[in-house]
Design a protein around this motif. Structure first.
Motif, PDB file in Angstrom:
ATOM      1  N   ILE A   1     -14.380 -34.353  15.318  1.00  0.00           N
ATOM      2  CA  ILE A   1     -15.259 -35.168  16.166  1.00  0.00           C
ATOM      3  C   ILE A   1     -14.863 -35.025  17.632  1.00  0.00           C
ATOM      4  CG2 ILE A   1     -15.944 -37.530  16.740  1.00  0.00           C
ATOM      5  CD1 ILE A   1     -15.647 -38.202  13.751  1.00  0.00           C
ATOM      6  N   ALA A   2     -13.544 -35.053  17.888  1.00  0.00           N
ATOM      7  CA  ALA A   2     -13.056 -34.912  19.261  1.00  0.00           C
ATOM      8  C   ALA A   2     -13.403 -33.542  19.820  1.00  0.00           C
ATOM      9  CB  ALA A   2     -11.553 -35.134  19.307  1.00  0.00           C
ATOM     10  N   SER A   3     -13.313 -32.519  18.962  1.00  0.00           N
ATOM     11  CA  SER A   3     -13.641 -31.161  19.387  1.00  0.00           C
ATOM     12  C   SER A   3     -15.126 -31.046  19.739  1.00  0.00           C
ATOM     13  CB  SER A   3     -13.284 -30.163  18.279  1.00  0.00           C
ATOM     14  OG  SER A   3     -13.715 -28.868  18.615  1.00  0.00           O
ATOM     15  N   ALA A   4     -15.978 -31.675  18.917  1.00  0.00           N
ATOM     16  CA  ALA A   4     -17.423 -31.654  19.175  1.00  0.00           C
ATOM     17  C   ALA A   4     -17.738 -32.367  20.489  1.00  0.00           C
ATOM     18  CB  ALA A   4     -18.165 -32.308  18.009  1.00  0.00           C
ATOM     19  N   LYS A   5     -17.035 -33.464  20.725  1.00  0.00           N
ATOM     20  CA  LYS A   5     -17.245 -34.214  21.969  1.00  0.00           C
ATOM     21  C   LYS A   5     -16.839 -33.368  23.174  1.00  0.00           C
ATOM     22  CE  LYS A   5     -17.763 -38.013  24.563  1.00  0.00           C
ATOM     23  NZ  LYS A   5     -17.183 -37.627  25.834  1.00  0.00           N
ATOM     24  N   THR A   6     -15.751 -32.640  23.039  1.00  0.00           N
ATOM     25  CA  THR A   6     -15.289 -31.777  24.125  1.00  0.00           C
ATOM     26  C   THR A   6     -16.333 -30.700  24.420  1.00  0.00           C
ATOM     27  OG1 THR A   6     -12.975 -32.137  23.548  1.00  0.00           O
ATOM     28  CG2 THR A   6     -13.478 -30.194  24.886  1.00  0.00           C
ATOM     29  N   ARG A   7     -16.911 -30.095  23.347  1.00  0.00           N
ATOM     30  CA  ARG A   7     -17.942 -29.061  23.531  1.00  0.00           C
ATOM     31  C   ARG A   7     -19.188 -29.648  24.199  1.00  0.00           C
ATOM     32  NH1 ARG A   7     -19.692 -27.075  18.468  1.00  0.00           N
ATOM     33  NH2 ARG A   7     -18.389 -28.549  17.336  1.00  0.00           N
ATOM     34  N   ALA A   8     -19.533 -30.868  23.792  1.00  0.00           N
ATOM     35  CA  ALA A   8     -20.703 -31.532  24.389  1.00  0.00           C
ATOM     36  C   ALA A   8     -20.491 -31.787  25.874  1.00  0.00           C
ATOM     37  CB  ALA A   8     -20.985 -32.841  23.655  1.00  0.00           C
ATOM     38  N   ASP A   9     -19.298 -32.245  26.218  1.00  0.00           N
ATOM     39  CA  ASP A   9     -18.979 -32.491  27.623  1.00  0.00           C
ATOM     40  C   ASP A   9     -19.033 -31.197  28.427  1.00  0.00           C
ATOM     41  OD1 ASP A   9     -18.636 -35.195  27.206  1.00  0.00           O
ATOM     42  OD2 ASP A   9     -16.460 -35.050  26.937  1.00  0.00           O
ATOM     43  N   LYS A  10     -18.590 -30.102  27.803  1.00  0.00           N
ATOM     44  CA  LYS A  10     -18.603 -28.806  28.482  1.00  0.00           C
ATOM     45  C   LYS A  10     -20.035 -28.341  28.723  1.00  0.00           C
ATOM     46  CE  LYS A  10     -16.135 -25.539  30.301  1.00  0.00           C
ATOM     47  NZ  LYS A  10     -15.272 -25.823  31.457  1.00  0.00           N
ATOM     48  N   VAL A  11     -20.901 -28.567  27.742  1.00  0.00           N
ATOM     49  CA  VAL A  11     -22.321 -28.204  27.893  1.00  0.00           C
ATOM     50  C   VAL A  11     -22.939 -28.973  29.056  1.00  0.00           C
ATOM     51  CG1 VAL A  11     -24.598 -28.433  26.825  1.00  0.00           C
ATOM     52  CG2 VAL A  11     -22.689 -27.482  25.510  1.00  0.00           C
ATOM     53  N   ILE A  12     -22.651 -30.267  29.132  1.00  0.00           N
ATOM     54  CA  ILE A  12     -23.176 -31.087  30.230  1.00  0.00           C
ATOM     55  C   ILE A  12     -22.667 -30.576  31.571  1.00  0.00           C
ATOM     56  CG2 ILE A  12     -23.044 -33.374  31.290  1.00  0.00           C
ATOM     57  CD1 ILE A  12     -23.258 -34.570  28.505  1.00  0.00           C
ATOM     58  N   GLU A  13     -21.413 -30.168  31.584  1.00  0.00           N
ATOM     59  CA  GLU A  13     -20.827 -29.629  32.816  1.00  0.00           C
ATOM     60  C   GLU A  13     -21.569 -28.373  33.262  1.00  0.00           C
ATOM     61  OE1 GLU A  13     -16.640 -27.548  34.165  1.00  0.00           O
ATOM     62  OE2 GLU A  13     -16.554 -29.137  32.642  1.00  0.00           O
ATOM     63  N   PHE A  14     -21.862 -27.464  32.299  1.00  0.00           N
ATOM     64  CA  PHE A  14     -22.605 -26.241  32.611  1.00  0.00           C
ATOM     65  C   PHE A  14     -23.996 -26.576  33.157  1.00  0.00           C
ATOM     66  CE2 PHE A  14     -20.072 -23.707  29.245  1.00  0.00           C
ATOM     67  CZ  PHE A  14     -19.161 -23.312  30.213  1.00  0.00           C
ATOM     68  N   LEU A  15     -24.641 -27.526  32.505  1.00  0.00           N
ATOM     69  CA  LEU A  15     -26.004 -27.890  32.911  1.00  0.00           C
ATOM     70  C   LEU A  15     -26.027 -28.474  34.316  1.00  0.00           C
ATOM     71  CD1 LEU A  15     -27.331 -29.458  29.577  1.00  0.00           C
ATOM     72  CD2 LEU A  15     -27.994 -27.257  30.577  1.00  0.00           C
ATOM     73  N   LYS A  16     -25.048 -29.308  34.613  1.00  0.00           N
ATOM     74  CA  LYS A  16     -24.997 -29.920  35.945  1.00  0.00           C
ATOM     75  C   LYS A  16     -24.648 -28.905  37.022  1.00  0.00           C
ATOM     76  CE  LYS A  16     -24.237 -34.691  34.567  1.00  0.00           C
ATOM     77  NZ  LYS A  16     -23.374 -35.890  34.619  1.00  0.00           N
ATOM     78  N   GLU A  17     -24.033 -27.790  36.599  1.00  0.00           N
ATOM     79  CA  GLU A  17     -23.749 -26.707  37.542  1.00  0.00           C
ATOM     80  C   GLU A  17     -24.978 -25.847  37.798  1.00  0.00           C
ATOM     81  OE1 GLU A  17     -20.533 -24.613  35.767  1.00  0.00           O
ATOM     82  OE2 GLU A  17     -18.999 -26.076  36.400  1.00  0.00           O
ATOM     83  N   GLY A  18     -26.052 -26.126  37.031  1.00  0.00           N
ATOM     84  CA  GLY A  18     -27.308 -25.391  37.242  1.00  0.00           C
ATOM     85  C   GLY A  18     -27.577 -24.290  36.241  1.00  0.00           C
ATOM     86  N   LYS A  19     -26.766 -24.207  35.169  1.00  0.00           N
ATOM     87  CA  LYS A  19     -27.020 -23.193  34.151  1.00  0.00           C
ATOM     88  C   LYS A  19     -28.363 -23.462  33.449  1.00  0.00           C
ATOM     89  CE  LYS A  19     -22.933 -21.045  34.259  1.00  0.00           C
ATOM     90  NZ  LYS A  19     -22.242 -21.779  35.315  1.00  0.00           N
ATOM     91  N   GLU A  20     -29.010 -22.390  32.987  1.00  0.00           N
ATOM     92  CA  GLU A  20     -30.344 -22.514  32.392  1.00  0.00           C
ATOM     93  C   GLU A  20     -30.280 -23.278  31.065  1.00  0.00           C
ATOM     94  OE1 GLU A  20     -34.076 -19.780  30.816  1.00  0.00           O
ATOM     95  OE2 GLU A  20     -32.275 -18.832  31.605  1.00  0.00           O
ATOM     96  N   PHE A  21     -31.088 -24.324  30.955  1.00  0.00           N
ATOM     97  CA  PHE A  21     -31.040 -25.191  29.785  1.00  0.00           C
ATOM     98  C   PHE A  21     -31.413 -24.432  28.512  1.00  0.00           C
ATOM     99  CE2 PHE A  21     -32.577 -28.189  26.685  1.00  0.00           C
ATOM    100  CZ  PHE A  21     -31.712 -29.265  26.807  1.00  0.00           C
ATOM    101  N   LYS A  22     -32.504 -23.674  28.554  1.00  0.00           N
ATOM    102  CA  LYS A  22     -32.989 -23.000  27.339  1.00  0.00           C
ATOM    103  C   LYS A  22     -31.942 -22.026  26.792  1.00  0.00           C
ATOM    104  CE  LYS A  22     -37.927 -23.326  28.420  1.00  0.00           C
ATOM    105  NZ  LYS A  22     -39.167 -22.576  28.695  1.00  0.00           N
ATOM    106  N   ARG A  23     -31.313 -21.305  27.704  1.00  0.00           N
ATOM    107  CA  ARG A  23     -30.312 -20.324  27.269  1.00  0.00           C
ATOM    108  C   ARG A  23     -29.135 -21.004  26.583  1.00  0.00           C
ATOM    109  NH1 ARG A  23     -27.701 -15.634  31.178  1.00  0.00           N
ATOM    110  NH2 ARG A  23     -26.402 -14.637  29.570  1.00  0.00           N
ATOM    111  N   ILE A  24     -28.662 -22.109  27.154  1.00  0.00           N
ATOM    112  CA  ILE A  24     -27.539 -22.832  26.544  1.00  0.00           C
ATOM    113  C   ILE A  24     -27.961 -23.437  25.210  1.00  0.00           C
ATOM    114  CG2 ILE A  24     -26.014 -24.832  26.810  1.00  0.00           C
ATOM    115  CD1 ILE A  24     -25.864 -24.235  29.746  1.00  0.00           C
ATOM    116  N   ALA A  25     -29.205 -23.935  25.134  1.00  0.00           N
ATOM    117  CA  ALA A  25     -29.685 -24.523  23.880  1.00  0.00           C
ATOM    118  C   ALA A  25     -29.713 -23.484  22.769  1.00  0.00           C
ATOM    119  CB  ALA A  25     -31.076 -25.106  24.091  1.00  0.00           C
ATOM    120  N   ILE A  26     -30.194 -22.284  23.093  1.00  0.00           N
ATOM    121  CA  ILE A  26     -30.274 -21.229  22.078  1.00  0.00           C
ATOM    122  C   ILE A  26     -28.885 -20.856  21.570  1.00  0.00           C
ATOM    123  CG2 ILE A  26     -30.841 -18.783  21.722  1.00  0.00           C
ATOM    124  CD1 ILE A  26     -33.206 -19.220  23.665  1.00  0.00           C
TER     125      ILE A  26
END
Length: 430
Positions: free
Chosen positions: A194-219
């Motif tokens: 669960i902690a690992s999943a939370k860490t990955r989720a936080d990392k995804v949010i970090e990428f998105l806030k940096e301007g990374k393309e949402f669709k690409r990260i979702a895929i």
């Protein structure tokens, strides 16, 4: 004696004098008495003729002349009572105020006062008479507002209750274009998983806030059913969303990233890609500080301006501290003790000279001395931002809706009370 009553008496005298030499000609007559005032037949006829002309132009059917007469007289009684009250209150509409109103009316019609006058006279009406009618309308509006406003009270609870109703009604119209990423958690996941999943989720949010393309990260990262479509859930209203999403996106703006939201399936990340059906109100706000020097018998205009010019020079060269100068010299009691500083404010609330100077500055720039009605200033723009005033706008709208409803109710009640306290005598038709 009321002018109209005096006028009616004069007309009666003219009629009596004419009767000695010829058959009397009735010019006008009194059809009713309102306290010390009168209602003339010509006033009733003017209203009836105007209503008939408008109805003919619009192809509208009208009731009988007797009904029109009753309605016209009722309007004139109400108007006369309010004009009498205006007189007792000392309320007068000046010629300049009247001309400004007429000019605004003409401008709204795409013309000038001269154009308005030509239109009135082309219709066969008297412009001076029309002008006085507008004066009466302005007077009665102001009398009504001054007497009814104080009868109205709106509580914060009333506003909150109406906002809830408006929000419920608006939910069906407001839709969100939602992007979704799910970082899944196995049903029998350990605390470490669960902690690992939370860490990955936080990392995804970090990428998105940096301007990374949402669709690409979702895929590449999402375990959601729409992962291959770039996590695109499409347009949906609050009622169509999962309740977890509905509560989370409420109040968010376009391009906001929301999450991570925990559910039994895992951690959800939502992007509000667009919103439709919502009125968003944004206002530019500024944070600033200033020093005010007021000219006086001792301190001339030139000396006040030169004093501030010297301050500005020292501040730009780093030889002085703005806050210290403001505390020592500024004559604005509201800001001097705070080092001349104003908190975040909509610049439109300032006087025009202050607002215009402030908006012309770059961040941290100090103005040259300028004059307002309060004295001489220098001002520094500390920061500027765009503030979301949507919620405040909603409260303002709710307050206005409640006010309008109560104003109509109280206006009717007030006029009824005024009528009951007045002496009104309408003469029967012959």
């Amino acid at each position: 004696m009321n002018l109209k009553k005096l006028f009616a008496s004069a007309l009666l005298t003219v009629g009596l004098c004419q009767s000695v030499f010829a058959k009397p000609v009735e010019i006008d007559k009194v059809v009713g008495v309102v306290n010390q005032g009168v209602i003339l037949q010509s006033e009733v006829d003017t209203i009836i003729n105007r209503v008939k002309t408008q109805a003919a132009e619009q192809g509208q059917e009208l009731p009988s002349d007797d009904t029109l007469r009753i309605q016209a007289i009722e309007r004139l009684v109400s108007q006369e009572l309010m004009m009498q009250l205006a007189s007792r209150m000392g309320l007068e509409i000046s010629d300049s105020q009247l001309d400004q109103t007429l000019e605004n009316m003409a401008r709204e019609q795409g013309g000038t006062i001269a154009d308005l006058r030509r239109t009135i006279e082309a219709a066969g009406d008297s412009y001076p008479a029309y002008r006085e009618e507008i004066r009466k309308e302005i007077t009665t509006q102001q009398v009504t507002r001054m007497n009814v406003d104080r009868r109205i009270y709106i509580s914060e609870q009333e506003i909150d209750n109406l906002l809830k109703i408006m929000e419920t009604q608006g939910k069906n119209a407001e839709e969100y274009d939602i992007g979704h990423i799910l970082i899944d958690i196995p049903g029998d996941a350990t605390a470490e998983e669960i902690a690992s999943a939370k860490t990955r989720a936080d990392k995804v949010i970090e990428f998105l806030k940096e301007g990374k393309e949402f669709k690409r990260i979702a895929i590449s990262s999402s375990s959601g059913s729409k992962a291959l479509e770039g996590g695109q859930l499409g347009w949906m209203s609050i009622n169509e969303m999962p309740s977890l999403f509905a509560e989370a996106v409420k109040g968010h703006k376009k391009d906001d990233i929301v999450g991570p939201l925990r559910s039994g399936a895992g951690f959800h990340i939502i992007k509000v890609q667009d919103i439709r059906g919502r009125q968003v109100v944004e206002t530019t706000e500024v944070r600033s500080r200033h020093i005010l020097i007021k000219p006086s018998i001792i301190l001339s205009e030139e000396k006040a301006r030169d004093m501030l010019k010297g301050f500005a020079k020292d501040l730009r060269e780093g030889k002085a501290d703005f806050a210290e100068l403001a505390k020592e010299y500024s004559e604005d009691p509201g800001s001097a003790l705070k080092g001349g500083e104003y908190d975040w404010t909509d610049p439109s609330t300032y006087v025009p000279e202050f607002k215009n100077t402030l908006l012309s500055l770059e961040k941290n720039e100090i103005s040259e001395p300028f004059r307002t009605q309060f004295g001489w200033h220098i001002v520094q723009l500390l920061d500027k931002r765009v503030a979301d005033k949507t919620e405040q706008a909603k409260r303002n709208r709710a307050h206005q809706l409640l006010f309008n409803r109560k104003f109509k109710e109280e206006s009717f009640n007030w006029q009824q009370e005024m009528r009951e306290q007045a002496h009104v005598d309408i003469f029967p038709t012959e």
